[in-house]
Design a protein around this motif. Structure first.
Motif, PDB file in Angstrom:
ATOM      1  N   UNK A   1       0.822  -1.191   0.000  1.00 19.20           N
ATOM      2  CA  UNK A   1       0.000   0.000   0.000  1.00 19.20           C
ATOM      3  C   UNK A   1       0.875   1.268   0.000  1.00 19.20           C
ATOM      4  N   UNK A   2       1.972   1.213   0.742  1.00 19.10           N
ATOM      5  CA  UNK A   2       2.827   2.396   0.822  1.00 19.10           C
ATOM      6  C   UNK A   2       3.510   2.692  -0.513  1.00 19.10           C
ATOM      7  N   UNK A   3       3.821   1.656  -1.271  1.00 20.73           N
ATOM      8  CA  UNK A   3       4.453   1.860  -2.573  1.00 20.73           C
ATOM      9  C   UNK A   3       3.479   2.545  -3.527  1.00 20.73           C
ATOM     10  N   UNK A   4       2.229   2.120  -3.518  1.00 22.46           N
ATOM     11  CA  UNK A   4       1.213   2.737  -4.378  1.00 22.46           C
ATOM     12  C   UNK A   4       1.026   4.201  -4.001  1.00 22.46           C
ATOM     13  N   UNK A   5       0.964   4.470  -2.701  1.00 26.55           N
ATOM     14  CA  UNK A   5       0.831   5.863  -2.258  1.00 26.55           C
ATOM     15  C   UNK A   5       2.034   6.700  -2.667  1.00 26.55           C
ATOM     16  N   UNK A   6       3.222   6.136  -2.562  1.00 28.04           N
ATOM     17  CA  UNK A   6       4.426   6.864  -2.958  1.00 28.04           C
ATOM     18  C   UNK A   6       4.400   7.195  -4.448  1.00 28.04           C
ATOM     19  N   UNK A   7       4.010   6.239  -5.266  1.00 23.89           N
ATOM     20  CA  UNK A   7       3.936   6.479  -6.709  1.00 23.89           C
ATOM     21  C   UNK A   7       2.907   7.574  -7.013  1.00 23.89           C
ATOM     22  N   UNK A   8       1.751   7.515  -6.364  1.00 20.70           N
ATOM     23  CA  UNK A   8       0.726   8.537  -6.587  1.00 20.70           C
ATOM     24  C   UNK A   8       1.197   9.922  -6.152  1.00 20.70           C
ATOM     25  N   UNK A   9       1.889   9.992  -5.021  1.00 26.10           N
ATOM     26  CA  UNK A   9       2.414  11.277  -4.548  1.00 26.10           C
ATOM     27  C   UNK A   9       3.436  11.826  -5.534  1.00 26.10           C
ATOM     28  N   UNK A  10       4.323  10.959  -6.026  1.00 27.78           N
ATOM     29  CA  UNK A  10       5.343  11.414  -6.979  1.00 27.78           C
ATOM     30  C   UNK A  10       4.725  11.848  -8.303  1.00 27.78           C
ATOM     31  N   UNK A  11       3.702  11.129  -8.762  1.00 26.49           N
ATOM     32  CA  UNK A  11       3.019  11.536  -9.995  1.00 26.49           C
ATOM     33  C   UNK A  11       2.322  12.880  -9.816  1.00 26.49           C
ATOM     34  N   UNK A  12       1.682  13.073  -8.677  1.00 26.24           N
ATOM     35  CA  UNK A  12       1.033  14.354  -8.401  1.00 26.24           C
ATOM     36  C   UNK A  12       2.062  15.475  -8.336  1.00 26.24           C
ATOM     37  N   UNK A  13       3.175  15.214  -7.662  1.00 26.50           N
ATOM     38  CA  UNK A  13       4.182  16.241  -7.444  1.00 26.50           C
ATOM     39  C   UNK A  13       4.884  16.647  -8.737  1.00 26.50           C
ATOM     40  N   UNK A  14       5.331  15.665  -9.498  1.00 25.97           N
ATOM     41  CA  UNK A  14       6.135  15.956 -10.683  1.00 25.97           C
ATOM     42  C   UNK A  14       5.368  15.848 -11.992  1.00 25.97           C
ATOM     43  N   UNK A  15       4.105  15.453 -11.948  1.00 23.62           N
ATOM     44  CA  UNK A  15       3.309  15.259 -13.149  1.00 23.62           C
ATOM     45  C   UNK A  15       3.245  16.459 -14.077  1.00 23.62           C
ATOM     46  N   UNK A  16       2.843  17.638 -13.577  1.00 24.93           N
ATOM     47  CA  UNK A  16       2.760  18.794 -14.477  1.00 24.93           C
ATOM     48  C   UNK A  16       4.090  19.144 -15.137  1.00 24.93           C
ATOM     49  N   UNK A  17       5.162  19.080 -14.376  1.00 28.38           N
ATOM     50  CA  UNK A  17       6.474  19.390 -14.948  1.00 28.38           C
ATOM     51  C   UNK A  17       6.883  18.342 -15.978  1.00 28.38           C
ATOM     52  N   UNK A  18       6.612  17.074 -15.691  1.00 28.20           N
ATOM     53  CA  UNK A  18       6.953  16.018 -16.639  1.00 28.20           C
ATOM     54  C   UNK A  18       6.173  16.156 -17.941  1.00 28.20           C
ATOM     55  N   UNK A  19       4.874  16.468 -17.837  1.00 23.82           N
ATOM     56  CA  UNK A  19       4.067  16.643 -19.045  1.00 23.82           C
ATOM     57  C   UNK A  19       4.590  17.809 -19.869  1.00 23.82           C
ATOM     58  N   UNK A  20       4.927  18.918 -19.204  1.00 26.01           N
ATOM     59  CA  UNK A  20       5.426  20.093 -19.914  1.00 26.01           C
ATOM     60  C   UNK A  20       6.757  19.798 -20.596  1.00 26.01           C
ATOM     61  N   UNK A  21       7.656  19.148 -19.897  1.00 23.66           N
ATOM     62  CA  UNK A  21       8.977  18.862 -20.464  1.00 23.66           C
ATOM     63  C   UNK A  21       8.870  17.845 -21.599  1.00 23.66           C
TER      64      UNK A  21
END
Length: 99
Positions: A1-21
């Protein structure tokens, strides 16, 4: 469960920047220019994708919101993971020494 939460947090955090780049890299790879000051036409296969690349480039500004929020979520995740780890270690049965 913690791994899934970590992935979701990282996607939320870096998602906009990754999409833009990534959109910037794709546009440049297709021979188009992207500028955040104005839309530059980018014709690919007879269709103009300049507005789309312009809009995707603006997602980088959402990083000013998602990076601090994601950092706070990551800190909460780390505390919860540490507490869970400590509690699970206390409830484990002690191993008997082997001869």
């Amino acid at each position: 469960m913690f791994i899934v939460l970590l992935v979701l947090i990282l996607l939320f955090t870096f998602g906009p920047a990754l999409v833009a780049v990534v959109s910037q890299l794709i546009a440049e790879g297709l021979g188009c220019q992207v500028d955040l000051h104005h839309v530059i036409p980018c014709v690919i296969g007879g269709h103009d994708y300049g507005q789309m690349f312009y809009d995707l480039g603006f997602l980088i500004w959402y990083s000013y919101l998602t990076l601090p929020i994601g950092g706070a979520l990551l800190a909460l995740w780390a505390v919860a993971a540490a507490v869970t780890f400590v509690i699970s270690r206390k409830h484990r049965p002690a191993k008997e020494p082997s001869c």
